[in-house]
Write a protein that holds these residues in place. Structure first.
Motif, PDB file in Angstrom:
ATOM      1  N   TYR A 283      30.646   0.692 -20.027  1.00 24.20           N
ATOM      2  CA  TYR A 283      30.741  -0.334 -18.988  1.00 24.20           C
ATOM      3  C   TYR A 283      31.859  -1.338 -19.278  1.00 24.20           C
ATOM      4  CZ  TYR A 283      29.487  -4.188 -15.900  1.00 24.20           C
ATOM      5  OH  TYR A 283      29.522  -5.174 -14.949  1.00 24.20           O
ATOM      6  N   LEU A 284      31.953  -1.788 -20.521  1.00 19.78           N
ATOM      7  CA  LEU A 284      32.967  -2.777 -20.866  1.00 19.78           C
ATOM      8  C   LEU A 284      33.508  -2.450 -22.259  1.00 19.78           C
ATOM      9  CD1 LEU A 284      34.447  -5.327 -19.953  1.00 19.78           C
ATOM     10  CD2 LEU A 284      32.654  -6.696 -21.016  1.00 19.78           C
ATOM     11  N   PRO A 285      34.444  -1.483 -22.359  1.00 20.56           N
ATOM     12  CA  PRO A 285      34.972  -1.104 -23.677  1.00 20.56           C
ATOM     13  C   PRO A 285      35.749  -2.250 -24.318  1.00 20.56           C
ATOM     14  CG  PRO A 285      36.275  -0.111 -21.932  1.00 20.56           C
ATOM     15  CD  PRO A 285      35.093  -0.759 -21.261  1.00 20.56           C
ATOM     16  N   GLY A 286      35.570  -2.411 -25.627  1.00 22.67           N
ATOM     17  CA  GLY A 286      36.297  -3.461 -26.330  1.00 22.67           C
ATOM     18  C   GLY A 286      37.745  -3.095 -26.560  1.00 22.67           C
ATOM     19  N   ILE A 287      38.026  -1.801 -26.813  1.00 23.25           N
ATOM     20  CA  ILE A 287      39.386  -1.327 -27.078  1.00 23.25           C
ATOM     21  C   ILE A 287      39.628  -0.097 -26.219  1.00 23.25           C
ATOM     22  CG2 ILE A 287      40.979  -0.466 -28.839  1.00 23.25           C
ATOM     23  CD1 ILE A 287      39.271  -1.908 -30.917  1.00 23.25           C
ATOM     24  N   ILE A 288      40.786  -0.055 -25.558  1.00 23.72           N
ATOM     25  CA  ILE A 288      41.149   1.067 -24.687  1.00 23.72           C
ATOM     26  C   ILE A 288      42.421   1.694 -25.243  1.00 23.72           C
ATOM     27  CG2 ILE A 288      41.820   1.764 -22.359  1.00 23.72           C
ATOM     28  CD1 ILE A 288      40.259  -0.644 -21.304  1.00 23.72           C
ATOM     29  N   GLY A 289      42.388   3.007 -25.454  1.00 22.52           N
ATOM     30  CA  GLY A 289      43.579   3.737 -25.875  1.00 22.52           C
ATOM     31  C   GLY A 289      44.254   4.378 -24.673  1.00 22.52           C
ATOM     32  N   VAL A 290      45.570   4.202 -24.545  1.00 28.96           N
ATOM     33  CA  VAL A 290      46.329   4.742 -23.414  1.00 28.96           C
ATOM     34  C   VAL A 290      47.359   5.728 -23.951  1.00 28.96           C
ATOM     35  CG1 VAL A 290      47.821   4.220 -21.459  1.00 28.96           C
ATOM     36  CG2 VAL A 290      45.998   2.621 -22.097  1.00 28.96           C
ATOM     37  N   VAL A 291      47.326   6.951 -23.424  1.00 28.01           N
ATOM     38  CA  VAL A 291      48.281   7.989 -23.792  1.00 28.01           C
ATOM     39  C   VAL A 291      49.251   8.140 -22.626  1.00 28.01           C
ATOM     40  CG1 VAL A 291      48.588  10.394 -24.446  1.00 28.01           C
ATOM     41  CG2 VAL A 291      46.543   9.155 -25.196  1.00 28.01           C
ATOM     42  N   THR A 292      50.479   7.689 -22.803  1.00 30.84           N
ATOM     43  CA  THR A 292      51.470   7.746 -21.725  1.00 30.84           C
ATOM     44  C   THR A 292      52.839   7.424 -22.293  1.00 30.84           C
ATOM     45  OG1 THR A 292      51.967   7.003 -19.476  1.00 30.84           O
ATOM     46  CG2 THR A 292      51.262   5.325 -21.044  1.00 30.84           C
ATOM     47  N   SER A 293      53.835   7.440 -21.425  1.00 28.44           N
ATOM     48  CA  SER A 293      55.185   7.053 -21.834  1.00 28.44           C
ATOM     49  C   SER A 293      55.251   5.533 -21.972  1.00 28.44           C
ATOM     50  CB  SER A 293      56.207   7.532 -20.803  1.00 28.44           C
ATOM     51  OG  SER A 293      57.489   6.995 -21.081  1.00 28.44           O
ATOM     52  N   PRO A 294      55.830   5.015 -23.052  1.00 27.66           N
ATOM     53  CA  PRO A 294      55.855   3.566 -23.231  1.00 27.66           C
ATOM     54  C   PRO A 294      56.891   2.863 -22.360  1.00 27.66           C
ATOM     55  CG  PRO A 294      57.000   4.629 -25.038  1.00 27.66           C
ATOM     56  CD  PRO A 294      56.444   5.739 -24.181  1.00 27.66           C
TER      57      PRO A 294
END
Length: 452
Positions: free
Chosen positions: A144-155
């Protein structure tokens, strides 16, 4: 070359060549003429050797060309060969002298047209679905409310800016960005390593493990998005222990990672909206819950207050209770003086009766009687004690005479002796006496020690 072809064959003057020499010349000619070619055809048999080299056929309706892709180049191919796939292969034609055949060394491999890509996509989708990688039971709920989100994409693209902007507007969270190539030959391996890398992080470590992963990319053609259809990416997404949202392409774009992910977002911005709630909506909802809580508490207090008032009506008034007890006290107080007087009179009569029995003459008479009784009892006790002592003295004297008669000391008086060893034990046999080092002999008038 001209010597091999145009030499005169008259007589025995024609030159002779070895098999290896002829093979080298043929190889040089073919590689010189076909050093860079592009061949379109359908992939036939595919063999991946233990060494890592790829062996496959490229064919059409009338011919087949054996092809090879060396280990170092095979890992860099944008498209891996699959049987039945129509491709365009780029490389050179060479020979293999060991089997007198020619072959193509492939350096690049691409799918020939969108139709071929779609056919390959459907085939791969069916195979992976049959393994259960797309089953709904495998999908994990999004926190519901993640403390840390990892994003895999082009910077460097607009995707990461859109995600960060949307997260900042809705509910700011800590974001870890794993930079990857989002198209081309490096896309699939880098995205795979990113998903696996996030899962390998330790919760609470120096680089904390994210509670949610977003794999994102903007729109593009099927060729541009092909890296997200690769089997390695799909398997990494399906095996991820961290919940994963796929946001690849626009709403109409679909890749295989969308089926393996725990949730698909139509756009990267929508993925950010799925990841976190709106902060203002959440605080407003919390405020409403607080108001409801206070209202419920107030209503409960009012209900209990009314209930207490209802119950208090059934209870007697304190003044009435005190009045009744006061009246009872008055009645008891009125009877108390008479009761005390009657009790004192009764006790007085009992005292007079007891005092009548305690006159001095009666007491003196009692004392005289008791003294006489005590004197008689004392004389009787003394006489009985003296008689008992006399009898016990006579008995003791008799026992003493018997003891003197029967004791071994009286025997010594008649000339006998007692022999003991050094431990004090009586020796009664001659053999026992001979074995002793020290003997003690008791006579009538003393003891003597002897040594053997």
């Amino acid at each position: 070359m001209s010597d091999l072809i145009d030499s005169p064959a008259q007589g025995q003057n024609a030159p002779e060549f070895s098999v290896s020499e002829i093979s080298r010349v043929i190889k040089r000619v073919i590689e010189g003429e076909f050093s860079h070619v592009r061949i379109k055809g359908e992939v036939g048999r595919v063999v991946r050797a233990r060494s890592g080299h790829l062996y496959f056929d490229i064919k059409d309706d009338n011919a087949v060309i054996n092809s090879i892709c060396w280990k170092g180049q095979a890992a860099k191919l944008a498209t891996q060969p699959e049987e039945g796939l129509e491709v365009v292969a780029t490389g050179k034609i060479t020979t293999y002298p060991g089997q007198s055949r020619y072959q193509m060394v492939v350096s690049e491999l691409a799918v020939a047209g969108v139709g071929a890509l779609m056919a390959q996509l459907e085939k791969r989708k069916a195979a992976l679905s049959a393994e259960g990688l797309f089953d709904p039971d495998r999908k994990k709920p999004i926190p519901y409310l993640p403390g840390i989100i990892g994003v895999v994409t082009s910077p460097s693209g607009a995707v990461i800016r859109d995600i960060l902007h949307r997260l900042r507007d809705r509910f700011p969270r800590k974001v870890l960005v794993w930079p990857v190539a989002v198209q081309g030959a490096n896309c699939a391996p880098e995205v795979t390593r990113a998903i696996q890398g996030f899962n390998a992080l330790t919760p609470g470590g120096a680089l904390p493990r994210p509670e949610l992963i977003i794999v994102a990319r903007g729109g593009g053609s099927i060729e541009d998005l092909w890296g997200f259809n690769e089997e390695m990416v799909v398997r990494a997404a399906a095996d991820s222990d961290i919940p994963l949202i796929s946001a690849v392409g626009h709403e109409t774009d679909t890749t295989l990672i969308d089926y393996a992910s725990d949730r698909r977002a139509p756009t990267p911005t929508a993925a950010a909206e799925m990841a976190v709630p709106v902060w203002r909506d959440l605080t407003g909802h919390v405020a409403q819950l607080e108001q409801r809580r206070l209202g419920a508490i107030t209503a409960a207090i009012d209900t209990r207050r009314q209930r207490l008032r209802d119950l208090s009506r059934a209870l007697p008034k304190p003044a009435d209770i005190l009045a009744q007890q006061g009246q009872r006290l008055d009645m008891v107080s009125a009877r108390l003086p008479r009761a005390l007087q009657m009790a004192a009179t009764g006790k007085g009569r009992q005292l007079a009766q007891t005092a009548a029995a305690l006159r001095p003459q009666i007491l003196r008479t009692k004392l005289t009687q008791n003294a006489d009784t005590l004197g008689r009892l004392g004389k009787s006790f003394i006489q009985t004690a003296e008689n008992g002592l006399e009898r016990r003295s006579q008995s003791l004297a008799g026992l003493e005479r018997v003891l003197n008669t029967l004791g071994y000391e009286a025997t010594l008086m008649r000339g006998y002796a007692v022999v003991r060893d050094e431990t004090g034990r009586v020796v009664t046999r001659a053999n026992d006496a001979q074995s002793q080092r020290v003997l003690e002999i008791q006579f009538q008038d003393g003891k003597v020690k002897t040594t053997g």
